[in-house]
Write a protein that holds these residues in place. Structure first.
Motif, PDB file in Angstrom:
ATOM      1  N   ASP A 102       1.001  -1.344   0.033  1.00 13.10           N
ATOM      2  CA  ASP A 102      -0.255  -0.051  -0.346  1.00 13.10           C
ATOM      3  C   ASP A 102       0.760   1.294   0.081  1.00 13.10           C
ATOM      4  O   ASP A 102       1.983   1.261  -0.172  1.00 13.10           O
ATOM      5  N   THR A 103       0.381   2.782  -0.097  1.00 13.20           N
ATOM      6  CA  THR A 103       0.825   3.777  -0.095  1.00 13.20           C
ATOM      7  C   THR A 103       2.106   4.193   1.033  1.00 13.20           C
ATOM      8  O   THR A 103       3.549   4.568   0.763  1.00 13.20           O
ATOM      9  N   THR A 104       1.273   3.292   2.110  1.00 12.85           N
ATOM     10  CA  THR A 104       2.440   4.181   3.406  1.00 12.85           C
ATOM     11  C   THR A 104       3.585   2.860   3.650  1.00 12.85           C
ATOM     12  O   THR A 104       4.502   3.323   3.253  1.00 12.85           O
ATOM     13  N   SER A 105       2.916   1.563   2.813  1.00 16.13           N
ATOM     14  CA  SER A 105       4.302   0.993   3.039  1.00 16.13           C
ATOM     15  C   SER A 105       5.726   1.316   1.985  1.00 16.13           C
ATOM     16  O   SER A 105       6.706   0.618   2.425  1.00 16.13           O
ATOM     17  N   PHE A 106       4.577   1.812   0.869  1.00 15.09           N
ATOM     18  CA  PHE A 106       5.948   1.732  -0.786  1.00 15.09           C
ATOM     19  C   PHE A 106       6.838   3.083   0.110  1.00 15.09           C
ATOM     20  O   PHE A 106       7.786   3.133   0.071  1.00 15.09           O
ATOM     21  N   ILE A 107       6.527   4.773   1.080  1.00 14.25           N
ATOM     22  CA  ILE A 107       7.151   5.039   1.211  1.00 14.25           C
ATOM     23  C   ILE A 107       8.147   4.906   2.664  1.00 14.25           C
ATOM     24  O   ILE A 107       9.637   5.472   2.298  1.00 14.25           O
ATOM     25  N   GLU A 108       7.446   3.908   3.303  1.00 16.18           N
ATOM     26  CA  GLU A 108       8.237   3.585   4.435  1.00 16.18           C
ATOM     27  C   GLU A 108       9.458   2.528   3.544  1.00 16.18           C
ATOM     28  O   GLU A 108      11.109   2.917   3.505  1.00 16.18           O
ATOM     29  N   GLN A 109       9.082   1.760   2.739  1.00 20.08           N
ATOM     30  CA  GLN A 109      10.416   1.191   2.069  1.00 20.08           C
ATOM     31  C   GLN A 109      11.099   2.293   1.340  1.00 20.08           C
ATOM     32  O   GLN A 109      12.517   2.012   0.585  1.00 20.08           O
ATOM     33  N   TYR A 110      11.056   3.027  -0.060  1.00 14.98           N
ATOM     34  CA  TYR A 110      11.477   4.214  -0.550  1.00 14.98           C
ATOM     35  C   TYR A 110      11.844   5.110  -0.160  1.00 14.98           C
ATOM     36  O   TYR A 110      12.636   6.206  -1.359  1.00 14.98           O
ATOM     37  N   GLY A 111      10.922   6.127   0.886  1.00 12.46           N
ATOM     38  CA  GLY A 111      11.737   7.135   0.715  1.00 12.46           C
ATOM     39  C   GLY A 111      12.760   7.956   1.408  1.00 12.46           C
ATOM     40  O   GLY A 111      12.442   8.807   2.335  1.00 12.46           O
ATOM     41  N   GLU A 112      13.343   6.788   2.465  1.00 10.86           N
ATOM     42  CA  GLU A 112      14.471   6.989   3.087  1.00 10.86           C
ATOM     43  C   GLU A 112      14.539   7.709   4.122  1.00 10.86           C
ATOM     44  O   GLU A 112      14.943   8.535   4.518  1.00 10.86           O
ATOM     45  N   GLY A 113      13.083   7.472   4.915  1.00 15.10           N
ATOM     46  CA  GLY A 113      13.180   8.204   5.847  1.00 15.10           C
ATOM     47  C   GLY A 113      12.578   9.976   5.780  1.00 15.10           C
ATOM     48  O   GLY A 113      12.308  10.354   7.122  1.00 15.10           O
ATOM     49  N   LYS A 114      12.268  10.291   4.744  1.00 10.95           N
ATOM     50  CA  LYS A 114      11.787  11.764   4.204  1.00 10.95           C
ATOM     51  C   LYS A 114      10.337  11.861   4.514  1.00 10.95           C
ATOM     52  O   LYS A 114       9.632  12.719   4.290  1.00 10.95           O
ATOM     53  N   GLY A 115       9.943  10.567   4.525  1.00  7.69           N
ATOM     54  CA  GLY A 115       7.663  10.995   4.429  1.00  7.69           C
ATOM     55  C   GLY A 115       7.321  10.803   2.965  1.00  7.69           C
ATOM     56  O   GLY A 115       6.345  10.700   3.208  1.00  7.69           O
ATOM     57  N   TYR A 116       8.242  10.909   2.046  1.00  5.03           N
ATOM     58  CA  TYR A 116       7.542  11.117   0.664  1.00  5.03           C
ATOM     59  C   TYR A 116       8.793  10.356  -0.013  1.00  5.03           C
ATOM     60  O   TYR A 116       9.774   9.440  -0.066  1.00  5.03           O
ATOM     61  N   VAL A 117       8.292   9.939  -1.747  1.00  5.99           N
ATOM     62  CA  VAL A 117       8.565   8.747  -2.432  1.00  5.99           C
ATOM     63  C   VAL A 117       9.190   9.889  -3.756  1.00  5.99           C
ATOM     64  O   VAL A 117       7.587   9.484  -4.231  1.00  5.99           O
ATOM     65  N   THR A 118      10.356  10.332  -4.352  1.00  6.35           N
ATOM     66  CA  THR A 118       9.808  10.895  -5.751  1.00  6.35           C
ATOM     67  C   THR A 118      10.064  10.430  -6.917  1.00  6.35           C
ATOM     68  O   THR A 118      11.145   9.384  -6.374  1.00  6.35           O
ATOM     69  N   LEU A 119       9.811  10.509  -8.244  1.00  6.21           N
ATOM     70  CA  LEU A 119       9.661   9.434  -9.098  1.00  6.21           C
ATOM     71  C   LEU A 119      11.576   9.281  -9.338  1.00  6.21           C
ATOM     72  O   LEU A 119      11.926   7.552  -8.895  1.00  6.21           O
TER      73      LEU A 119
END
Length: 289
Positions: free
Chosen positions: A179-196
């Motif tokens: 889901d979106t939350t786990s996607f951010i946790e996995q790829y967000g580098e601790g920043k709380g967001y993920v850019t392309l």
């Protein structure tokens, strides 16, 4: 299904990044499955594991009987077992499950390669690999603004209810965003967001690691071998965590005694049920999201 769930319930504390949320942290460790999940999911796991005929609730009597039955073979050779015997018993079940799950996971890796290999030339190019990444990113970027963040979480309609027929997370499942939350946790580098750019960069690093020949294409063997290597590393970590949990669980059940018996297991099952019987009705029921 219930046999598999029984193994999962015993294989506790086996996934990485345990107790990431405050909600999970507020549940005493000894009463959890050890798998990173909400208390609601744990509650529903117990029902699915011990309820009769896919019922939506489990009674105290059913819960205690089925929980203690899981340990019947532990006491076949002796009415009392020590800490090491208890841990070995749990680890044996984990190892059996892990071996079976590994075989299925490797087979799935072969299937994924053939899906990724769009032109079916048995060579996975970076473009083919990233094309799938673009589709994945787009599926989580709910407002399609090129950034996956809290706004997309609010728009994510996917809810994990774990009701009839739904799958539970396995203790040795590879970390994967569902889901979106786990996607951010996995790829967000601790920043709380993920850019392309962040996401595609992470995928390119994974691709380069798979490209052991450094020729900018990945064979099916290389793809599957890289997955198997990551799986084994993850599973080894999971087993170590499970061992620590089993030792802690024995200490809790034994109350500082050197051995435990069937009565101790039953007492713990009663305590476990009482914790999850939140409304004190004598039943644990499936909960809605």
């Amino acid at each position: 299904m219930k046999k598999y769930l029984a193994i999962i319930s015993l294989c506790t504390l086996a996934s990485c990044h345990l107790f990431a949320s405050e909600q999970v942290k507020n549940t005493p460790l000894i009463f959890t499955t050890g798998i990173e999940e909400s208390p609601q999911t744990t509650n529903n796991r117990w029902v699915k594991l011990f309820a009769e005929d896919n019922a939506n609730e489990v009674s105290k009597k059913q819960f205690i009987q089925k929980f203690t039955a899981q340990y019947e073979s532990l006491f076949k050779s002796s009415s009392h077992v020590n800490r090491q015997q208890f841990v070995d018993f749990e680890l044996e079940k984990f190892d059996q499950m892990m071996q079976s799950h590994r075989g299925m996971s490797v087979k799935q890796a072969h299937v994924r390669f053939n899906v990724l290999d769009e032109n079916k030339d048995q060579k996975l190019t970076l473009k083919e690999f990233q094309d799938v990444g673009l589709k994945t990113f787009d599926s989580f970027d709910k407002n399609h603004d090129g950034v996956i963040n809290d706004e997309d979480i609010k728009l994510d309609e996917k809810k994990v209810t774990l009701h009839g027929g739904a799958s539970f997370k396995s203790p040795v499942s590879m970390p994967m965003a569902t889901d979106t939350t786990s996607f951010i946790e996995q790829y967000g580098e601790g920043k709380g967001y993920v850019t392309l750019a962040m996401y595609l960069t992470a995928r390119e690093k994974q691709y380069v690691h798979m490209d052991i020949s450094h020729n900018w294409y990945v064979t099916e063997d290389a793809y599957v071998n890289e997955f198997a290597q990551r799986y084994d590393e993850h599973a080894l970590n999971a087993r170590s965590k499970m061992k620590s949990f089993d030792e802690s669980r024995f200490d809790h059940i034994s109350h500082s005694k050197t051995t435990i018996d069937r009565k101790d297991i039953k007492q713990f099952a009663t305590q476990l049920f009482q914790y999850w019987d939140k409304d004190k009705t004598g039943k644990i029921k499936l909960t809605q999201p």
